[in-house]
Write a protein that holds these residues in place. Structure first.
Motif, PDB file in Angstrom:
ATOM      1  N   MET A   1       0.841  -1.199   0.093  1.00 21.76           N
ATOM      2  CA  MET A   1      -0.038  -0.128   0.088  1.00 21.76           C
ATOM      3  C   MET A   1       0.875   1.173   0.006  1.00 21.76           C
ATOM      4  SD  MET A   1      -2.578   1.348   2.967  1.00 21.76           S
ATOM      5  CE  MET A   1      -3.944   0.096   3.197  1.00 21.76           C
ATOM      6  N   SER A   2       0.731   2.231  -1.078  1.00 24.03           N
ATOM      7  CA  SER A   2       1.559   3.652  -0.633  1.00 24.03           C
ATOM      8  C   SER A   2       0.870   4.351   0.212  1.00 24.03           C
ATOM      9  CB  SER A   2       1.536   4.091  -2.439  1.00 24.03           C
ATOM     10  OG  SER A   2       0.223   4.492  -2.771  1.00 24.03           O
ATOM     11  N   LEU A   3       1.312   5.629   0.015  1.00 24.54           N
ATOM     12  CA  LEU A   3       1.009   6.923   0.809  1.00 24.54           C
ATOM     13  C   LEU A   3      -0.670   6.753   0.882  1.00 24.54           C
ATOM     14  CD1 LEU A   3       2.807   9.949   1.116  1.00 24.54           C
ATOM     15  CD2 LEU A   3       0.718   9.468   2.149  1.00 24.54           C
ATOM     16  N   LYS A   4      -1.099   6.790  -0.348  1.00 27.23           N
ATOM     17  CA  LYS A   4      -2.587   7.197  -0.674  1.00 27.23           C
ATOM     18  C   LYS A   4      -3.344   5.881   0.401  1.00 27.23           C
ATOM     19  CE  LYS A   4      -5.856   7.228  -4.568  1.00 27.23           C
ATOM     20  NZ  LYS A   4      -7.036   7.369  -3.470  1.00 27.23           N
ATOM     21  N   ASP A   5      -4.365   6.401   0.947  1.00 27.38           N
ATOM     22  CA  ASP A   5      -5.521   5.602   1.702  1.00 27.38           C
ATOM     23  C   ASP A   5      -4.751   5.136   2.971  1.00 27.38           C
ATOM     24  OD1 ASP A   5      -7.501   5.758  -0.051  1.00 27.38           O
ATOM     25  OD2 ASP A   5      -6.826   4.402  -1.284  1.00 27.38           O
ATOM     26  N   LYS A   6      -3.333   5.343   3.414  1.00 22.42           N
ATOM     27  CA  LYS A   6      -2.881   5.057   4.478  1.00 22.42           C
ATOM     28  C   LYS A   6      -3.695   5.865   5.876  1.00 22.42           C
ATOM     29  CE  LYS A   6       1.212   2.628   3.863  1.00 22.42           C
ATOM     30  NZ  LYS A   6       2.851   2.679   3.846  1.00 22.42           N
ATOM     31  N   GLY A 134       3.149  -2.156  10.098  1.00 25.16           N
ATOM     32  CA  GLY A 134       2.759  -0.853  10.588  1.00 25.16           C
ATOM     33  C   GLY A 134       4.095   0.071  10.399  1.00 25.16           C
ATOM     34  N   GLN A 135       3.913   1.257  10.835  1.00 21.86           N
ATOM     35  CA  GLN A 135       5.195   2.125  10.884  1.00 21.86           C
ATOM     36  C   GLN A 135       5.112   3.097  11.833  1.00 21.86           C
ATOM     37  OE1 GLN A 135       5.725   4.377   7.167  1.00 21.86           O
ATOM     38  NE2 GLN A 135       7.955   4.624   7.319  1.00 21.86           N
ATOM     39  N   ILE A 136       6.216   3.158  12.592  1.00 17.35           N
ATOM     40  CA  ILE A 136       6.202   4.186  13.745  1.00 17.35           C
ATOM     41  C   ILE A 136       7.203   5.003  13.428  1.00 17.35           C
ATOM     42  CG2 ILE A 136       6.006   4.435  16.284  1.00 17.35           C
ATOM     43  CD1 ILE A 136       5.036   1.712  16.766  1.00 17.35           C
ATOM     44  N   ILE A 137       7.057   6.345  13.562  1.00 16.86           N
ATOM     45  CA  ILE A 137       7.685   7.425  13.180  1.00 16.86           C
ATOM     46  C   ILE A 137       7.856   8.411  14.587  1.00 16.86           C
ATOM     47  CG2 ILE A 137       8.554   9.446  11.507  1.00 16.86           C
ATOM     48  CD1 ILE A 137       6.785   8.131   9.388  1.00 16.86           C
ATOM     49  N   ALA A 225       9.382   8.657   3.449  1.00 17.78           N
ATOM     50  CA  ALA A 225       9.681   7.573   4.266  1.00 17.78           C
ATOM     51  C   ALA A 225       8.402   6.572   4.125  1.00 17.78           C
ATOM     52  CB  ALA A 225      10.084   7.779   5.441  1.00 17.78           C
ATOM     53  N   ILE A 226       7.083   7.140   4.388  1.00 22.10           N
ATOM     54  CA  ILE A 226       5.792   6.475   4.281  1.00 22.10           C
ATOM     55  C   ILE A 226       5.750   5.787   3.037  1.00 22.10           C
ATOM     56  CG2 ILE A 226       3.527   6.595   4.688  1.00 22.10           C
ATOM     57  CD1 ILE A 226       4.149   8.849   6.827  1.00 22.10           C
ATOM     58  N   ASP A 227       6.148   6.458   2.084  1.00 20.52           N
ATOM     59  CA  ASP A 227       5.600   6.228   0.652  1.00 20.52           C
ATOM     60  C   ASP A 227       6.420   5.039   0.203  1.00 20.52           C
ATOM     61  OD1 ASP A 227       3.904   6.439  -1.207  1.00 20.52           O
ATOM     62  OD2 ASP A 227       5.077   7.796  -2.472  1.00 20.52           O
ATOM     63  N   SER A 233      12.692  -0.079   4.628  1.00 22.90           N
ATOM     64  CA  SER A 233      12.433   0.563   6.153  1.00 22.90           C
ATOM     65  C   SER A 233      13.575   1.796   6.064  1.00 22.90           C
ATOM     66  CB  SER A 233      12.851  -0.323   7.115  1.00 22.90           C
ATOM     67  OG  SER A 233      12.718   0.249   8.454  1.00 22.90           O
ATOM     68  N   ILE A 234      13.091   3.084   5.905  1.00 24.70           N
ATOM     69  CA  ILE A 234      14.134   4.106   6.013  1.00 24.70           C
ATOM     70  C   ILE A 234      14.133   4.385   7.648  1.00 24.70           C
ATOM     71  CG2 ILE A 234      14.596   6.502   5.477  1.00 24.70           C
ATOM     72  CD1 ILE A 234      13.922   5.749   2.943  1.00 24.70           C
ATOM     73  N   ASN A 235      15.418   4.356   8.015  1.00 24.83           N
ATOM     74  CA  ASN A 235      15.323   4.370   9.719  1.00 24.83           C
ATOM     75  C   ASN A 235      15.482   5.659  10.183  1.00 24.83           C
ATOM     76  OD1 ASN A 235      16.558   1.354   9.119  1.00 24.83           O
ATOM     77  ND2 ASN A 235      14.534   1.544   9.824  1.00 24.83           N
ATOM     78  N   GLU A 236      16.226   6.444   9.451  1.00 20.30           N
ATOM     79  CA  GLU A 236      16.250   7.786   9.884  1.00 20.30           C
ATOM     80  C   GLU A 236      16.690   9.011   8.747  1.00 20.30           C
ATOM     81  OE1 GLU A 236      19.761   8.935  12.664  1.00 20.30           O
ATOM     82  OE2 GLU A 236      19.031  11.002  12.696  1.00 20.30           O
ATOM     83  N   ILE A 237      16.091  10.022   9.006  1.00 15.64           N
ATOM     84  CA  ILE A 237      16.472  11.107   7.853  1.00 15.64           C
ATOM     85  C   ILE A 237      16.944  12.294   8.803  1.00 15.64           C
ATOM     86  CG2 ILE A 237      15.462  12.728   6.092  1.00 15.64           C
ATOM     87  CD1 ILE A 237      13.432  10.709   5.267  1.00 15.64           C
ATOM     88  N   LEU A 238      18.093  12.482   8.515  1.00 13.42           N
ATOM     89  CA  LEU A 238      18.761  13.774   9.156  1.00 13.42           C
ATOM     90  C   LEU A 238      18.753  14.845   8.378  1.00 13.42           C
ATOM     91  CD1 LEU A 238      21.637  13.571  11.749  1.00 13.42           C
ATOM     92  CD2 LEU A 238      21.409  15.556   9.990  1.00 13.42           C
ATOM     93  N   LEU A 239      18.133  16.189   8.503  1.00 15.69           N
ATOM     94  CA  LEU A 239      18.331  17.148   7.679  1.00 15.69           C
ATOM     95  C   LEU A 239      18.471  18.310   8.221  1.00 15.69           C
ATOM     96  CD1 LEU A 239      14.709  17.815   6.020  1.00 15.69           C
ATOM     97  CD2 LEU A 239      15.028  16.380   8.121  1.00 15.69           C
ATOM     98  N   ARG A 240      19.351  19.223   7.644  1.00 16.37           N
ATOM     99  CA  ARG A 240      19.883  20.374   8.270  1.00 16.37           C
ATOM    100  C   ARG A 240      19.725  21.402   7.148  1.00 16.37           C
ATOM    101  NH1 ARG A 240      24.370  17.542  10.027  1.00 16.37           N
ATOM    102  NH2 ARG A 240      24.820  17.725  12.417  1.00 16.37           N
ATOM    103  N   PRO A 241      19.277  22.871   7.812  1.00 13.35           N
ATOM    104  CA  PRO A 241      19.626  23.897   6.823  1.00 13.35           C
ATOM    105  C   PRO A 241      20.977  23.862   6.202  1.00 13.35           C
ATOM    106  CG  PRO A 241      18.849  24.665   8.722  1.00 13.35           C
ATOM    107  CD  PRO A 241      19.099  23.159   9.218  1.00 13.35           C
TER     108      PRO A 241
END
Ligand SMILES: NC(=O)c1ccc[n+]([C@@H]2O[C@H](COP(=O)([O-])OP(=O)(O)OC[C@H]3O[C@@H](n4cnc5c(N)ncnc54)[C@H](OP(=O)(O)O)[C@@H]3O)[C@@H](O)[C@H]2O)c1
Length: 246
Positions: A1-6, A134-137, A225-227, A233-241
């Motif tokens: 299942m993609s993001l749609k309908d989740k 499922g997915q927990i973020i 990540a959800i999509d 399983s993407i486990n971390e996205i670290l993003l800075r300016p």
């Protein structure tokens, strides 16, 4: 299942990153279930999403109450039949140096930033295990990786969340439950408003306005990540300016 309908529960949805993520996910066809304490802000958000033909419901939720967190997550199942994603995003950041002894604020950060996340996990896990996945973020932070003067307790809560989420990943991967943290650097939101030390508050406000990411930048990372397909399983996205040094 993609993001749609989740079916996606978001805590701390009344402003900033949670609000932007609710709009992004609902805009992509997800059914969002929104929690925070400010009812007026939640109601406004739900009506904006509905006007844009999205699906959203909200319930006033204080994440320091295990009962209220469970009730929000149960609402997702009773309204939409399942729980695909829990996004534990609620948080606060009243940073100050330790010698100022703002003990009540330390306790609040522990209650919201750590225990709030644990209550979410406690409510979601049995449902996801029964469902078969499922997915927990959780919204962590660059402060979950580095500590500076002023941020000892806040960073401590975010280090804890990073640890808890990695433990969750290891324990639940066999049950098809994905876990991830999104770790932003400075983001232009209302988070600075929880700081009571005036000088620190002003400095934080200024730097977030000068270089900070937009809440939508974090929402894009969460949606990405959800999509992903269930086996990714993407486990971390670290993003800075780009201009943030540490
Ligand atoms: N902004 C940044 O620079 C930055 C950087 C890294 C990580 N983060 C993290 O991002 C997350 C979201 O913060 P934000 O930047 O979007 O700030 P924000 O605009 O202040 O949003 C914080 C959200 O948390 C909710 N919240 C606070 N206490 C709560 C409680 N007891 N129960 C339920 N909800 C509660 C607030 O809603 P109510 O007040 O309506 O309850 C609000 O919706 C936090 O976990 C924060 O630590 C932010």
């Amino acid at each position: 299942m993609s993001l749609k309908d989740k079916v996606i529960v978001i805590t701390g949805a009344s402003s900033g990153i949670g609000e932007a993520t609710a709009k992004k996910l609902a805009g992509a066809g997800a059914k969002v279930v929104l929690g925070a304490r400010r009812k007026d802000r939640l109601d406004k958000l739900v009506s904006e999403i509905k006007q844009a033909n999205g699906q959203a419901i909200a319930q006033v939720t204080d994440v320091t109450s295990q009962e209220q967190v469970k009730s929000l997550i149960d609402l997702a199942v009773s309204e939409f039949g399942r729980l695909d994603v829990l996004y534990n995003n609620a948080g606060l950041m009243p940073i100050s140096e330790l010698h100022l002894l703002k003990v009540t604020e330390w306790e609040k950060m522990i209650d919201v930033n750590i225990k709030g996340v644990l209550y979410g996990i406690a409510a979601a896990l049995p449902i996801m295990q029964k469902q078969g996945g499922g997915q927990i973020i959780a919204t962590d932070s660059v402060a979950g990786h580095v500590v500076h003067p002023n941020t000892a307790v806040y960073a401590g809560t975010k280090f804890a969340v990073r640890t808890i989420m990695e433990g969750l990943r290891q324990e639940e991967s066999q049950n098809n439950i994905r876990s991830m943290i999104v770790s932003p650097g400075a983001v232009e939101t209302e988070l600075y408003s929880t700081i009571t030390d005036e000088k620190t508050k002003q400095n934080t406000y200024n730097s977030e306005r000068e270089i900070g990411l937009k809440a939508e930048d974090i929402a894009n990372a969460v949606a990405y990540a959800i999509d992903q397909p269930d086996n990714v399983s993407i486990n971390e996205i670290l993003l800075r300016p780009t201009k943030q040094q540490m």
